[in-house]
Design a protein around this motif. Structure first.
Motif, mmCIF file in Angstrom:
data_model
loop_
_atom_site.group_PDB
_atom_site.id
_atom_site.type_symbol
_atom_site.label_atom_id
_atom_site.label_comp_id
_atom_site.label_asym_id
_atom_site.label_seq_id
_atom_site.Cartn_x
_atom_site.Cartn_y
_atom_site.Cartn_z
ATOM 1 N N ALA A 1 0.821 -1.214 0.000
ATOM 2 C CA ALA A 1 0.000 0.000 0.000
ATOM 3 C C ALA A 1 0.852 1.261 0.000
ATOM 4 O O ALA A 1 1.994 1.273 0.470
ATOM 5 C CB ALA A 1 -0.913 0.001 1.216
ATOM 6 N N VAL A 2 0.293 2.327 -0.544
ATOM 7 C CA VAL A 2 0.864 3.661 -0.392
ATOM 8 C C VAL A 2 0.361 4.215 0.931
ATOM 9 O O VAL A 2 -0.825 4.097 1.253
ATOM 10 C CB VAL A 2 0.437 4.587 -1.545
ATOM 11 N N GLU A 3 1.257 4.819 1.695
ATOM 12 C CA GLU A 3 0.883 5.335 3.014
ATOM 13 C C GLU A 3 0.872 6.857 2.995
ATOM 14 O O GLU A 3 1.849 7.492 2.594
ATOM 15 C CB GLU A 3 1.872 4.829 4.069
ATOM 16 N N VAL A 4 -0.242 7.435 3.405
ATOM 17 C CA VAL A 4 -0.391 8.889 3.477
ATOM 18 C C VAL A 4 -0.581 9.270 4.940
ATOM 19 O O VAL A 4 -1.485 8.762 5.605
ATOM 20 C CB VAL A 4 -1.605 9.365 2.647
ATOM 21 N N ARG A 5 0.285 10.148 5.435
ATOM 22 C CA ARG A 5 0.219 10.549 6.844
ATOM 23 C C ARG A 5 -0.049 12.039 6.951
ATOM 24 O O ARG A 5 0.212 12.808 6.026
ATOM 25 C CB ARG A 5 1.536 10.246 7.564
ATOM 26 N N GLY A 6 -0.563 12.458 8.120
ATOM 27 C CA GLY A 6 -0.802 13.878 8.326
ATOM 28 C C GLY A 6 -1.223 14.188 9.742
ATOM 29 O O GLY A 6 -1.215 13.317 10.625
ATOM 30 N N TYR A 7 -1.599 15.441 9.963
ATOM 31 C CA TYR A 7 -2.067 15.883 11.280
ATOM 32 C C TYR A 7 -3.579 16.115 11.218
ATOM 33 O O TYR A 7 -4.144 16.380 10.168
ATOM 34 C CB TYR A 7 -1.358 17.175 11.685
ATOM 35 N N ASN A 8 -4.186 16.022 12.394
ATOM 36 C CA ASN A 8 -5.648 16.131 12.447
ATOM 37 C C ASN A 8 -6.091 16.931 13.668
ATOM 38 O O ASN A 8 -7.017 16.539 14.377
ATOM 39 C CB ASN A 8 -6.283 14.731 12.470
ATOM 40 N N ASN A 9 -5.382 18.036 13.946
ATOM 41 C CA ASN A 9 -5.691 18.890 15.095
ATOM 42 C C ASN A 9 -5.660 18.124 16.411
ATOM 43 O O ASN A 9 -6.409 18.431 17.344
ATOM 44 C CB ASN A 9 -7.068 19.560 14.913
ATOM 45 N N ASP A 10 -4.794 17.108 16.473
ATOM 46 C CA ASP A 10 -4.626 16.354 17.713
ATOM 47 C C ASP A 10 -3.582 17.032 18.590
ATOM 48 O O ASP A 10 -2.737 17.792 18.113
ATOM 49 C CB ASP A 10 -4.167 14.920 17.405
ATOM 50 N N ILE A 11 -3.624 16.736 19.862
ATOM 51 C CA ILE A 11 -2.664 17.292 20.810
ATOM 52 C C ILE A 11 -1.565 16.268 21.070
ATOM 53 O O ILE A 11 -1.837 15.115 21.410
ATOM 54 C CB ILE A 11 -3.360 17.670 22.141
ATOM 55 N N LEU A 12 -0.330 16.689 20.909
ATOM 56 C CA LEU A 12 0.844 15.872 21.240
ATOM 57 C C LEU A 12 0.834 14.502 20.556
ATOM 58 O O LEU A 12 0.958 13.459 21.204
ATOM 59 C CB LEU A 12 0.939 15.681 22.767
ATOM 60 N N LEU A 13 0.712 14.523 19.247
ATOM 61 C CA LEU A 13 0.813 13.287 18.481
ATOM 62 C C LEU A 13 1.754 13.497 17.310
ATOM 63 O O LEU A 13 1.704 14.530 16.641
ATOM 64 C CB LEU A 13 -0.563 12.843 17.957
ATOM 65 N N ARG A 14 2.599 12.532 17.058
ATOM 66 C CA ARG A 14 3.521 12.660 15.941
ATOM 67 C C ARG A 14 2.815 12.335 14.624
ATOM 68 O O ARG A 14 1.681 11.851 14.601
ATOM 69 C CB ARG A 14 4.752 11.780 16.140
ATOM 70 N N LEU A 15 3.536 12.562 13.543
ATOM 71 C CA LEU A 15 2.964 12.484 12.207
ATOM 72 C C LEU A 15 2.323 11.129 11.893
ATOM 73 O O LEU A 15 1.300 11.046 11.223
ATOM 74 C CB LEU A 15 4.061 12.799 11.188
ATOM 75 N N ARG A 16 2.900 10.055 12.365
ATOM 76 C CA ARG A 16 2.447 8.720 12.004
ATOM 77 C C ARG A 16 1.125 8.318 12.653
ATOM 78 O O ARG A 16 0.560 7.277 12.310
ATOM 79 C CB ARG A 16 3.512 7.693 12.386
ATOM 80 N N ALA A 17 0.608 9.129 13.566
ATOM 81 C CA ALA A 17 -0.609 8.759 14.295
ATOM 82 C C ALA A 17 -1.844 8.721 13.402
ATOM 83 O O ALA A 17 -2.769 7.940 13.631
ATOM 84 C CB ALA A 17 -0.837 9.701 15.469
ATOM 85 N N ASN A 18 -1.870 9.588 12.384
ATOM 86 C CA ASN A 18 -3.009 9.645 11.458
ATOM 87 C C ASN A 18 -2.549 9.189 10.077
ATOM 88 O O ASN A 18 -1.628 9.781 9.494
ATOM 89 C CB ASN A 18 -3.554 11.079 11.372
ATOM 90 N N ARG A 19 -3.213 8.157 9.544
ATOM 91 C CA ARG A 19 -2.774 7.593 8.268
ATOM 92 C C ARG A 19 -3.963 7.142 7.423
ATOM 93 O O ARG A 19 -5.010 6.779 7.941
ATOM 94 C CB ARG A 19 -1.892 6.362 8.479
ATOM 95 N N VAL A 20 -3.703 7.144 6.117
ATOM 96 C CA VAL A 20 -4.618 6.521 5.168
ATOM 97 C C VAL A 20 -3.783 5.586 4.308
ATOM 98 O O VAL A 20 -2.738 5.980 3.771
ATOM 99 C CB VAL A 20 -5.319 7.560 4.267
ATOM 100 N N TYR A 21 -4.230 4.333 4.198
ATOM 101 C CA TYR A 21 -3.558 3.355 3.346
ATOM 102 C C TYR A 21 -4.343 3.230 2.043
ATOM 103 O O TYR A 21 -5.561 3.009 2.063
ATOM 104 C CB TYR A 21 -3.502 1.990 4.033
ATOM 105 N N LEU A 22 -3.641 3.374 0.927
ATOM 106 C CA LEU A 22 -4.300 3.349 -0.374
ATOM 107 C C LEU A 22 -3.712 2.264 -1.271
ATOM 108 O O LEU A 22 -2.502 1.987 -1.224
ATOM 109 C CB LEU A 22 -4.134 4.700 -1.075
ATOM 110 N N HIS A 23 -4.582 1.675 -2.097
ATOM 111 C CA HIS A 23 -4.102 0.721 -3.102
ATOM 112 C C HIS A 23 -3.270 1.505 -4.112
ATOM 113 O O HIS A 23 -3.702 2.557 -4.611
ATOM 114 C CB HIS A 23 -5.284 0.046 -3.799
ATOM 115 N N PRO A 24 -2.060 1.061 -4.442
ATOM 116 C CA PRO A 24 -1.158 1.856 -5.284
ATOM 117 C C PRO A 24 -1.606 2.047 -6.724
ATOM 118 O O PRO A 24 -1.159 2.983 -7.391
ATOM 119 C CB PRO A 24 0.158 1.075 -5.217
ATOM 120 N N THR A 25 -2.478 1.175 -7.228
ATOM 121 C CA THR A 25 -2.891 1.296 -8.633
ATOM 122 C C THR A 25 -4.338 1.743 -8.805
ATOM 123 O O THR A 25 -4.696 2.298 -9.842
ATOM 124 C CB THR A 25 -2.705 -0.042 -9.371
ATOM 125 N N THR A 26 -5.172 1.517 -7.813
ATOM 126 C CA THR A 26 -6.586 1.891 -7.930
ATOM 127 C C THR A 26 -6.961 3.064 -7.026
ATOM 128 O O THR A 26 -7.976 3.721 -7.256
ATOM 129 C CB THR A 26 -7.495 0.701 -7.580
#
Length: 404
Positions: free
Chosen positions: A268-293
């Protein structure tokens, strides 16, 4: 325990591997501002626009124009928008960093894996000595805990010392160094506690990883199923702009800051980001996507993390103070310098007390000598190894091509 026993324990803990403790404190302090040090050293590390919006279409256009045939390993835009966006490329079968303005896609420069932040990270994290280095560094948190607890017994009526004026520093006057050691130690108690607690967590985490005990959120079952699917050589990986669009459709409040491609079509392709959370590093919020679809294979939200996973993703922001911009980074740096000073003055005061009676070698002892040798060795090993970064033979990312 009597006061003298606490003092002996405090002195022993500070001297046992005092040189090593100082180096870890000081390197960690520098690591906190490592990206800002790079920012000052070269304009390629400086974003042009402070806009929080990332223009992935413009980023891809610039990459296609400048690095045809290259493949993207990952894209990372820092939480601090004044820093350049980093794109890691596989270019002519070598690793290359490209620095861009995240909001406009403007090319700022390029460089190899070796840089100040990498040197400091490797040195502070494990002395560039791998598993054993990580164990040594994280074990120092227990020594720090001993120093923290014993300080309350060594400094009687410590609560009265916060505003006590210290005497003028004199090079050979032990009492003047003691005044500053106590004053900075009192004001840094909260910071030392944070470093002790987070460092102890890193030690526990190191043990769990060594024992291969799962302690994080299990990956979505769709990812495991994807890996079982035979790789289709005719499949084409999706471009970054398409992937980010798909990720935002699934997780609309995600502030995307990181996209990583897999090595094969069944990863999978991994997409990470922030979501207005307190004291959480980047990897806490993720979306896993199929690489071709672009089909969503799983979503992880920091707000839903169980307690152990939450601790894991909170430790880094607390340890390095990078959770609220340059302000907290500077606070962590100031107290990190104070902590380094406390460590150094503790050793120096001990030396002033005994220098007329023993030699420097005898004062250091076996532990101090070994710590000194380890520090020197770690600098040499880090200097030699921090520039090494290979690229995978296989990478399932679209080959960049010049726009027509």
């Amino acid at each position: 325990m009597k006061a003298k026993s606490w003092f002996n324990l405090h002195s022993w803990a500070g001297l046992f591997v005092g040189v090593l403790l100082f180096v870890i404190c000081f390197s960690g302090t520098l690591a906190t501002l490592s990206h800002e040090i790079e920012y000052l050293s070269d304009k390629k590390f400086r974003a042009i626009s402070n806009s929080g919006e990332t223009n992935y279409i413009a980023i891809e256009h610039t990459l296609n124009k400048t690095y045809p045939s290259a493949q993207i390993l990952y894209i990372h835009r820092h939480k601090q928008d004044y820093l350049a966006t980093e794109v890691a490329l596989k270019y002519h079968d070598e690793f290359l960093f490209v620095y861009l303005d995240g909001a406009t896609g403007t090319w700022l420069g390029e460089g190899k894996w070796a840089r100040v932040s990498r040197f400091l990270r490797n040195w502070h994290m494990n002395l560039s000595l791998g598993w054993i280095g990580k164990l040594i560094v994280t074990s120092l948190s227990l020594l720090l805990l001993v120093l923290f607890i014993s300080s309350f017994y060594v400094y009687r009526q410590w609560w009265l010392g916060f505003f006590k004026k210290p005497s003028q520093l004199l090079k050979t006057k032990r009492s003047s160094w003691a005044d500053w050691h106590k004053l900075l130690g009192l004001w840094s108690l909260w910071f030392i506690a944070v470093m002790s607690i987070t460092g102890t967590w890193y030690l526990i985490e190191h043990g769990l990883q060594t024992a291969r005990i799962d302690h994080y959120v299990a990956e979505p079952s769709a990812l495991r199923n994807l890996r079982k699917v035979p790789v289709q050589e005719s499949s084409a990986p999706l471009h970054v702009a398409t992937l980010t669009h798909k990720a935002l459709q699934a997780f609309s409040s995600l502030d995307i800051r990181y996209i990583r491609y897999g090595k094969k079509a069944n990863q999978a392709v991994e997409v990470r980001g922030y979501n207005n959370d307190i004291l959480l590093r980047l990897r806490a919020n993720r979306v896993y996507l199929h690489p071709t679809t672009g089909v969503v294979l799983g979503i992880q939200k920091g707000e839903n993390l169980p307690i152990i996973a939450r601790i894991k993703d909170t430790a880094d922001p607390l340890h390095f103070g990078n959770f609220a911009g340059i302000g907290t980074k500077l606070i962590w740096t100031i107290f990190g310098l104070a902590m380094s000073f406390i460590s150094a003055t503790g050793m120096y005061m001990s030396w002033l007390r005994v220098k007329r009676k023993v030699t420097l070698t005898k004062w250091l002892g076996v532990a101090g000598g070994a710590a000194t040798v380890l520090v020197v060795a770690s600098v040499i090993v880090t200097s030699v190894s921090f520039s090494v970064r290979t690229v995978p033979d296989l990478l399932f990312a679209p080959a960049l091509a010049r726009p027509k």
